[in-house]
Structure formats: structure tokens, C-alpha cells
Scaffold this active site. Sequence first.
Site, PDB file in Angstrom:
ATOM      1  N   THR A 137      -6.635   1.305  -6.634  1.00 39.40           N
ATOM      2  CA  THR A 137      -7.876   1.913  -7.098  1.00 39.40           C
ATOM      3  C   THR A 137      -8.791   2.278  -5.919  1.00 39.40           C
ATOM      4  OG1 THR A 137      -9.667   1.687  -8.681  1.00 39.40           O
ATOM      5  CG2 THR A 137      -9.112  -0.290  -7.443  1.00 39.40           C
ATOM      6  N   ASP A 185      -3.765  14.532 -12.950  1.00 37.00           N
ATOM      7  CA  ASP A 185      -5.214  14.685 -12.847  1.00 37.00           C
ATOM      8  C   ASP A 185      -5.586  15.556 -11.668  1.00 37.00           C
ATOM      9  OD1 ASP A 185      -5.800  13.146 -14.947  1.00 37.00           O
ATOM     10  OD2 ASP A 185      -6.554  11.422 -13.825  1.00 37.00           O
ATOM     11  N   GLY A 218     -11.955   9.208   0.404  1.00 29.84           N
ATOM     12  CA  GLY A 218     -11.350   8.025   1.026  1.00 29.84           C
ATOM     13  C   GLY A 218      -9.838   8.130   1.150  1.00 29.84           C
ATOM     14  N   LYS A 238      -9.791  17.088 -15.856  1.00 25.72           N
ATOM     15  CA  LYS A 238     -10.831  17.587 -16.756  1.00 25.72           C
ATOM     16  C   LYS A 238     -11.465  18.864 -16.203  1.00 25.72           C
ATOM     17  CE  LYS A 238     -10.106  14.207 -19.522  1.00 25.72           C
ATOM     18  NZ  LYS A 238     -10.017  12.980 -18.814  1.00 25.72           N
ATOM     19  N   GLY A 284      -5.233   9.550 -10.764  1.00 26.32           N
ATOM     20  CA  GLY A 284      -5.757   9.110  -9.472  1.00 26.32           C
ATOM     21  C   GLY A 284      -6.068   7.618  -9.521  1.00 26.32           C
ATOM     22  N   PRO A 327      -5.385   6.585  -4.243  1.00 27.02           N
ATOM     23  CA  PRO A 327      -6.598   7.340  -3.966  1.00 27.02           C
ATOM     24  C   PRO A 327      -6.377   8.660  -3.223  1.00 27.02           C
ATOM     25  CG  PRO A 327      -6.292   5.636  -2.354  1.00 27.02           C
ATOM     26  CD  PRO A 327      -5.159   5.492  -3.310  1.00 27.02           C
ATOM     27  N   ASP A 358      -5.965   3.862 -10.066  1.00 19.46           N
ATOM     28  CA  ASP A 358      -5.247   3.038 -11.042  1.00 19.46           C
ATOM     29  C   ASP A 358      -5.548   3.575 -12.445  1.00 19.46           C
ATOM     30  OD1 ASP A 358      -3.935   0.202 -11.601  1.00 19.46           O
ATOM     31  OD2 ASP A 358      -5.537   0.544 -13.059  1.00 19.46           O
ATOM     32  N   PRO A 389      33.959 -23.272  19.560  1.00 22.79           N
ATOM     33  CA  PRO A 389      33.804 -24.603  20.167  1.00 22.79           C
ATOM     34  C   PRO A 389      32.655 -25.375  19.521  1.00 22.79           C
ATOM     35  CG  PRO A 389      33.930 -22.884  21.863  1.00 22.79           C
ATOM     36  CD  PRO A 389      33.840 -22.178  20.553  1.00 22.79           C
ATOM     37  N   ALA A 390      31.546 -24.647  19.185  1.00 23.79           N
ATOM     38  CA  ALA A 390      30.390 -25.329  18.569  1.00 23.79           C
ATOM     39  C   ALA A 390      29.775 -24.411  17.531  1.00 23.79           C
ATOM     40  CB  ALA A 390      29.357 -25.654  19.652  1.00 23.79           C
ATOM     41  N   MET A 450     -18.102   7.368  -9.263  1.00 21.61           N
ATOM     42  CA  MET A 450     -18.705   8.539  -9.916  1.00 21.61           C
ATOM     43  C   MET A 450     -20.228   8.515  -9.831  1.00 21.61           C
ATOM     44  SD  MET A 450     -16.284   8.841 -13.273  1.00 21.61           S
ATOM     45  CE  MET A 450     -15.931   7.109 -13.542  1.00 21.61           C
TER      46      MET A 450
HETATM   47  C1  SAM Z   1     -12.621   9.161 -12.984  1.00 24.65           C
HETATM   48  S1  SAM Z   1     -12.800   8.011 -11.696  1.00 24.65           S
HETATM   49  C2  SAM Z   1     -11.140   7.559 -11.515  1.00 24.65           C
HETATM   50  C3  SAM Z   1     -10.934   6.302 -10.768  1.00 24.65           C
HETATM   51  C4  SAM Z   1      -9.501   5.986 -10.547  1.00 24.65           C
HETATM   52  N1  SAM Z   1      -8.818   5.690 -11.769  1.00 24.65           N
HETATM   53  C5  SAM Z   1      -9.313   4.814  -9.578  1.00 24.65           C
HETATM   54  O1  SAM Z   1      -8.789   3.770  -9.985  1.00 24.65           O
HETATM   55  O2  SAM Z   1      -9.669   4.972  -8.414  1.00 24.65           O
HETATM   56  C6  SAM Z   1     -13.106   9.060 -10.334  1.00 24.65           C
HETATM   57  C7  SAM Z   1     -13.980   8.414  -9.274  1.00 24.65           C
HETATM   58  O3  SAM Z   1     -13.187   7.553  -8.470  1.00 24.65           O
HETATM   59  C8  SAM Z   1     -13.703   7.551  -7.151  1.00 24.65           C
HETATM   60  N2  SAM Z   1     -12.631   8.026  -6.257  1.00 24.65           N
HETATM   61  C9  SAM Z   1     -11.362   8.305  -6.596  1.00 24.65           C
HETATM   62  N3  SAM Z   1     -10.647   8.654  -5.512  1.00 24.65           N
HETATM   63  C10 SAM Z   1     -11.478   8.592  -4.466  1.00 24.65           C
HETATM   64  C11 SAM Z   1     -11.348   8.834  -3.082  1.00 24.65           C
HETATM   65  N4  SAM Z   1     -10.171   9.216  -2.537  1.00 24.65           N
HETATM   66  N5  SAM Z   1     -12.414   8.666  -2.282  1.00 24.65           N
HETATM   67  C12 SAM Z   1     -13.600   8.267  -2.801  1.00 24.65           C
HETATM   68  N6  SAM Z   1     -13.777   8.023  -4.104  1.00 24.65           N
HETATM   69  C13 SAM Z   1     -12.743   8.188  -4.929  1.00 24.65           C
HETATM   70  C14 SAM Z   1     -14.882   8.508  -7.112  1.00 24.65           C
HETATM   71  O4  SAM Z   1     -16.046   7.736  -7.326  1.00 24.65           O
HETATM   72  C15 SAM Z   1     -14.573   9.396  -8.296  1.00 24.65           C
HETATM   73  O5  SAM Z   1     -15.738  10.008  -8.795  1.00 24.65           O
END
Ligand code: SAM
Length: 478
Positions: A341, A258, A422, A280, A311, A235, A313, A53-54, A393
Site C-alpha cells: 500500500t 486502475d 512515491g 475512475k 494500485g 504503488p 493494496d 579420509p575425514a 487522497m
Molecule cells: C484510491 S486510493 C488507493 C490506495 C491504494 N489502494 C493503496 O493501497 O495504496 C489513491 C490514493 O493513494 C495514494 N497513492 C497511491 N499511490 C501513490 C503513490 N505512488 N505515491 C503517492 N501516493 C499514492 C494517494 O494518496 C492517492 O490519492
Amino acid sequence: MRYGVGDSAAMRLYPVFAALKDRPVLVVGGGDVAARKTAALLAAGAHVQVGAPALSAPLAQWLAQGRIVHNAGAFEEYWLDDVWLVVAATDDRRINAQVAAAAQLRRIFVNVVDDAELSSFHVPAVIDRAPLLVAISSGGAAPMLARWLRVQLEVLLDHALGPLAALLQRRRGAIRQRHRNLSARRDFYERLFAGRIWQMLRAGNVNVAERELDRALVASTPTPTGSVALVGAGPGDPGLLTLRALRLLNEADVILHDRLVGAEILDLARRDAQRIAVGKQASHHHVTQERIHALMLEHARAGRRVVRLKGGDPFVFGRGGEELEFLRTHDVPYEVVPGITAALACAAYAGVPLTHRDHAQSVRLVTAHCKESLDTLDWRALAAERQTLAIYMGVAQLDTLRDRLLAHGRAATTPFALIENGTRPEQRVITGSLADLPRLQRQHGVQSPALLILGEVAALASKLAWFGQDLRELERAA
Ligand SMILES: C[S@@+](CC[C@H](N)C(=O)[O-])C[C@H]1O[C@@H](n2cnc3c(N)ncnc32)[C@H](O)[C@@H]1O
């Protein structure tokens, strides 16, 4: 009297896809449901007549655009003249039953929306990668289950499937001509599906993909086409993986991962993919960057799909750039999938907005890997106000960090949040002032992986925290 197919427990539906282009179909009903059904029928190229109807606003608009025809008024049997299919989408079951009965008498297939009993065809839940369509039906038994399954599959099915299906449609004749024998044709397709074509289509390079297909068609002996995807795993929380990362993990033959990539994420990968830990410090072996390069090359050259899983980015303190340069030099095809990241993820899970109109207009991502790298940093710039520092780090360097920032004028009262693990269930957030940073880290025994956020925004952690046990600890502290 029963008209439908849903009344027999033993009934199985026969799946079909209907070609409705330029064919008249009828939708009975003028509301939102009818509009949704009409939209799908129009997308299939059908000539849709809407009887009601509509009309609701979208239907009225399509009518004004000449895209549908309107049978105004209450249902009349003559509306069924010449139509191939009927959809009854009124909210009155009596009318729907009347439409179903009339269609049944004329042997016209009818779907009554949400009414399996009255329907002689069902509309499946669809995953659309046109021209490829995946349809799911529970035969009317559990439509919500079919919808749920659709959502699960939607996540897994690559969006490159659509362009790939279209490409294969264009080259179907050439492929048949080149491989007349069915098993040779099947082999060709399998090699193609296991190869680089996905990567090209995902990158939006349809022309390059088409050339690759043509090259594969004329090649006498197929060469293995391995590749490497540099994938950010985020992360830690597997929920923070991207859809593309998940899909690539599902396709991978080999995963070079990693140390920071957890088991929950690796569990999502293809069961029979070879997993190689190249962190590493994995298993206390020192896997050099050169060894990682060699492994990528070896597996890609053997025709395997390698995922180099990192881990966070891959391009943020992840040596992703070096790995790509190596792959480029050695002519190995690659793609990059970004990950979340640590700075973004830890800030979000600790309730710290990295920028804030009142406190910080910029963010710096800084690495404090070792004493030598600390010497190369621009401390004056790092000590500036109204910015947030996200320091990776840095756990082993907190005394030096604090001393240099204070020496370059950062206030001793500047708030910090130190976030360990984190986004993982064991996440801890320690907050305080810059002057107390090393002492608090030692007091709480904070270890790597930990991310330091320094700046006024860090004070918001105690107010905005929402994740994990930090919340309870912060509440107790308040
Ligand atoms: C070799 S770097 C790699 C970073 C990574 N490519 C990223 O974009 O997060 C490793 C450092 O990232 C940081 N990180 C990575 N994952 C983390 C998490 N879940 N909680 C806290 N810090 C984290 C810490 O400072 C750690 O020592």
C-alpha cells in the site's frame, strides 16, 4: 586420455532423470561440496557411500544417524563395486581424475564437480516443485548461465505446480479411464490447467481441488470456469509487485486495471491478455463501480481468468471489499493478492519509518477523499501525539486538514512529508511543519497521487532519504 563428454563442440547431452531410490551411489570427498551432493542424493532416496579420509560436520552427523556409509581413507577402486553412479567432489583434480578413470573403465557414470571434461554425466540446475522437477543444463558450456536462468524461472513457476503434479499422479488412472482417447485426454488437461484448480491449490485447499477434479471428470459437457483475482499492483515501482501478482498477470486472459497502475507493470502481463482501463478517470471517461462489476462478471462467466488490478493494496481505500461481495453474491470464484500500500511504500522510499520507539507507537491510515468524509473523522483522536498519520487522497483538502488538526491540539511544528508519485522515478518529497503544509504544497505544485505523512517521524526524511531526486533536493536544502 579423456573420459568426459565436454570436449567435443558438437556434443549434445542426453537428458535423463535417474531413479536412485535404494540404489548404492558413491561420493568421493568429505568436504562441504561432497555434503551438498550427498544431501541431494539422499533426497532422491539413494544409499550413499562417502569415501574420504575425514568427514565434514553434516556428513559426520548423517553417518551417526545411519543415513550414509563411510569408506575411510584414500580412494580405492573397490569402492566402485556395485554402485550405479559416482560423484567426485574432492578439491584435488588428480584424485578426481583417478576416480573418473576408474569409473569409466567399469562403465559407471561419473560426475566430477565443476569439471565437464572429466564428467560422463552432468548435474543440472534444478527448480524443485516436487514431484515436478525442471532441470537446466548448458552442457558444461556456461554453468553460470544455467544458474541464472534457474533463478529467472524460479520466480515464474508457481509453487502450486508441486501439489498439482501430485494430484494428477493420484488421479492419473481415473483420468485415463474416463478419457481413453488421447486427444480427449489432452483437452481435459488443458481445460483443467486453464481453470480454478490453481487458485484452490494456492489457497492450500488440496481436498477442494481434488473434488473439483473429480467433478470435472464426471461432467458430460465442460462448463467454463472463469474466475477473478483481485490483485494489488503496489504503488508504482514494478519491483514491488509480489511474485503471485506477476504469475497471475502472466496467466490472465483479461486485465481490468486502475488509473494508478503504470505501463511498466502492464508490460509484465501476458502479451495477448485483453487490457481494459477502468480507472475512475481513465481516458476522462467515468467508469462507474457498477460497470466494473458488470465487466468482471461478463468476463468470468465467459470462462476467462480475470485480473482486477488495483494500485497499492486492493483492501486499502480500494473498494476491494465491495468487489468481493459482488463476486460472492454472483457465485464467481475469486482470490485476493495483497499489494504494497502507498503508506508503506512512500514511507520506505522517502526514508520515513512509520513507527519509531522515540516518536510514534501507532500508525493510522486515513482517507481525506472529500469534505463530507473529513466531517466524519475523529479529529481529537487524529490530533493525538506519538502517532503517525498516513493520509491518502488529501492533496485537495490540505487547508481543512491543517486547520482541524491545529484546532484539536496538534502542534503547529509537527513535521510532515508530502510524497508525490512515491516509488516512481519522478518521486518528490516535500517536508515542513504542519502550519506551512498548504502553502508548501501550493508552492511546489504537488498533485495527486500524493501521500501525506504527519508526525515526528516525518522529520527523519531529510536524514534517511535514499531514493531518487529527493535525495539531491534534500541535500541542497540541508
Ligand atoms: C484510491 S486510493 C488507493 C490506495 C491504494 N489502494 C493503496 O493501497 O495504496 C489513491 C490514493 O493513494 C495514494 N497513492 C497511491 N499511490 C501513490 C503513490 N505512488 N505515491 C503517492 N501516493 C499514492 C494517494 O494518496 C492517492 O490519492
